[in-house]
Design a protein around this motif. Sequence first.
Motif, short mmCIF file in Angstrom:
data_model
loop_
_atom_site.label_atom_id
_atom_site.label_comp_id
_atom_site.label_asym_id
_atom_site.label_seq_id
_atom_site.Cartn_x
_atom_site.Cartn_y
_atom_site.Cartn_z
N GLY A 1 21.61 10.77 10.82
CA GLY A 1 23.17 10.38 10.44
C GLY A 1 23.24 10.17 9.04
N ALA A 2 24.57 9.92 8.59
CA ALA A 2 24.97 9.61 7.37
C ALA A 2 26.14 8.97 7.13
CB ALA A 2 24.96 10.97 6.29
N GLY A 3 26.38 8.17 6.18
CA GLY A 3 27.59 7.51 5.73
C GLY A 3 28.05 8.10 4.46
N ASP B 1 8.57 7.59 13.92
CA ASP B 1 7.48 6.76 14.66
C ASP B 1 8.37 5.58 15.21
OD1 ASP B 1 5.51 8.28 14.07
OD2 ASP B 1 4.98 7.18 12.44
N ALA B 2 9.62 5.76 15.78
CA ALA B 2 10.37 4.68 16.51
C ALA B 2 11.03 3.84 15.45
CB ALA B 2 9.68 3.76 17.29
N LYS B 3 10.92 4.02 14.04
CA LYS B 3 11.39 3.26 12.95
C LYS B 3 12.65 4.04 12.09
CE LYS B 3 7.40 0.60 12.00
NZ LYS B 3 6.15 0.06 11.13
N THR B 4 13.53 3.03 11.75
CA THR B 4 14.74 3.66 11.18
C THR B 4 14.68 3.21 9.65
OG1 THR B 4 15.87 3.39 13.24
CG2 THR B 4 17.33 3.90 11.11
N TYR B 5 15.12 4.32 8.70
CA TYR B 5 15.14 4.51 7.33
C TYR B 5 16.36 4.94 6.73
CZ TYR B 5 9.87 4.21 8.19
OH TYR B 5 9.02 4.02 8.70
N GLN B 6 16.70 4.01 5.73
CA GLN B 6 18.12 4.37 5.10
C GLN B 6 17.81 4.74 3.48
OE1 GLN B 6 21.65 1.94 5.72
NE2 GLN B 6 21.93 2.00 3.28
N ILE B 7 18.23 5.97 3.05
CA ILE B 7 18.42 6.24 1.78
C ILE B 7 19.62 6.36 0.98
CG2 ILE B 7 17.55 8.39 0.15
CD1 ILE B 7 15.59 9.11 2.29
N ASP B 8 19.65 5.75 -0.16
CA ASP B 8 21.07 5.58 -0.84
C ASP B 8 21.20 7.11 -1.54
OD1 ASP B 8 21.78 3.12 0.25
OD2 ASP B 8 20.41 2.23 -1.28
N LEU B 9 22.43 7.56 -1.76
CA LEU B 9 22.83 8.68 -2.35
C LEU B 9 22.52 8.39 -3.93
CD1 LEU B 9 24.18 11.58 -2.35
CD2 LEU B 9 26.32 10.16 -2.50
N VAL C 1 0.99 -1.10 -0.18
CA VAL C 1 -0.04 -0.15 0.01
C VAL C 1 0.81 1.19 -0.09
CG1 VAL C 1 -1.81 1.22 1.27
CG2 VAL C 1 -1.69 -1.03 1.23
N GLN C 2 0.63 1.97 -0.90
CA GLN C 2 1.63 3.37 -1.12
C GLN C 2 0.80 4.39 -0.11
OE1 GLN C 2 4.24 4.30 -2.24
NE2 GLN C 2 4.82 2.38 -3.54
N THR C 3 1.18 4.75 1.06
CA THR C 3 0.72 5.62 1.89
C THR C 3 1.33 7.09 1.72
OG1 THR C 3 2.56 5.29 3.38
CG2 THR C 3 0.67 4.02 3.73
N ALA C 4 0.50 7.99 1.80
CA ALA C 4 0.98 9.45 1.67
C ALA C 4 2.25 9.81 2.65
CB ALA C 4 -0.27 10.25 1.89
N GLY C 5 3.19 10.34 2.27
CA GLY C 5 4.38 10.70 3.01
C GLY C 5 5.45 9.78 3.27
N SER C 6 5.53 8.83 2.15
CA SER C 6 6.70 7.69 2.22
C SER C 6 8.15 8.12 2.20
CB SER C 6 6.22 6.56 1.01
OG SER C 6 7.11 5.72 1.08
N ILE C 7 9.06 7.39 2.74
CA ILE C 7 10.20 7.60 2.78
C ILE C 7 10.59 7.57 1.28
CG2 ILE C 7 11.11 5.27 3.08
CD1 ILE C 7 12.67 8.62 4.58
N GLN C 8 10.03 7.07 0.42
CA GLN C 8 10.34 6.69 -0.79
C GLN C 8 10.16 8.05 -1.85
OE1 GLN C 8 8.08 3.54 -2.46
NE2 GLN C 8 9.39 2.01 -1.29
N ASP C 9 9.57 8.92 -1.12
CA ASP C 9 9.29 10.19 -1.99
C ASP C 9 10.45 11.17 -1.66
OD1 ASP C 9 6.58 9.44 -2.52
OD2 ASP C 9 5.79 10.26 -0.55
#
Length: 276
Positions: free
Chosen positions: A118-120, A129-137, A71-79
């Motif tokens: 943070g970043a690498g 919401d107590a969850k961690t997400y990672q976005i690649d450059l 389900v594509q929720t509004a405000g996804s980290i993928q945005d």
Amino acid sequence: MKHLFKPEVAKGIWTLLILLLVIKMSWFVVELLWLPTMGVDHSKESRAKALYYRVKLSPNDGAVPTTKRPVQTAGSIQDIKLLAIYNASDVTVVTVEYKRATKVLAKGETINGFVLEGAGSNYATFSKDAKTYQIDLIVSRKGEGSIKSAQTSAASAPSADQVQGEVIDAGDHKIVDRSLLDHYAKNMDDIYKNIGIKEIKKGKDLEGFSISFIRKGSPFAKLGLQRGDVIKAVNGQKIDSYNAAFDVYKNISNINNMTLVIQRGKEEMELEYEVN
């Protein structure tokens, strides 16, 4: 020869045999024409399983397994797209794109409800919401836009002495070679080899940046900057956050003139620059 049977008895026996034969023939004809070949007309019980099963479709008999679709929720980290990173031991700053708008974030700042943690060297981490997400450059095809980490090895980092371009004093203003700005726009590590920037805070709030040191003979020294100067604004934009500072940095290659407002001691000064 003496007869064993009387003629009347023999005639009776033959008559009985003929009658039985007629009855047998009659029964054979009836059986052949009207009665089933297997004798009794009934369905033979079979133990073989049917090729189908009856299934109740009542919703009370248990949930029917279904394939779940994401389900594509509004405000996804993928945005959120990660365009650039500057990551040092004391500061983490990233440039992201959200809804076709570019924004610079410092550690602890938020975009679309996601907090930069943070970043690498080629990724950034966010929390929500107590969850961690990672976005690649995202690596640009032209090699532009990504800010190198301050942790790059000295062997691969360009030397500050190799910087091309000059700063010429024209009296009331200074002329800056554009190749100099282009170099620093692509090599952020070289900035920190020539100039030190320190945060100015009031409590926990960031109010600006001051110059902690300047390398003698460096392009920054030729710009007229001195240790202890407080950077107040660039081209009218107040520099009181990492967002503001990096907004100037990412657009430095596109400017033709620059006005730098500094606080030196108790005096506020304007430094004028022409870029060509």
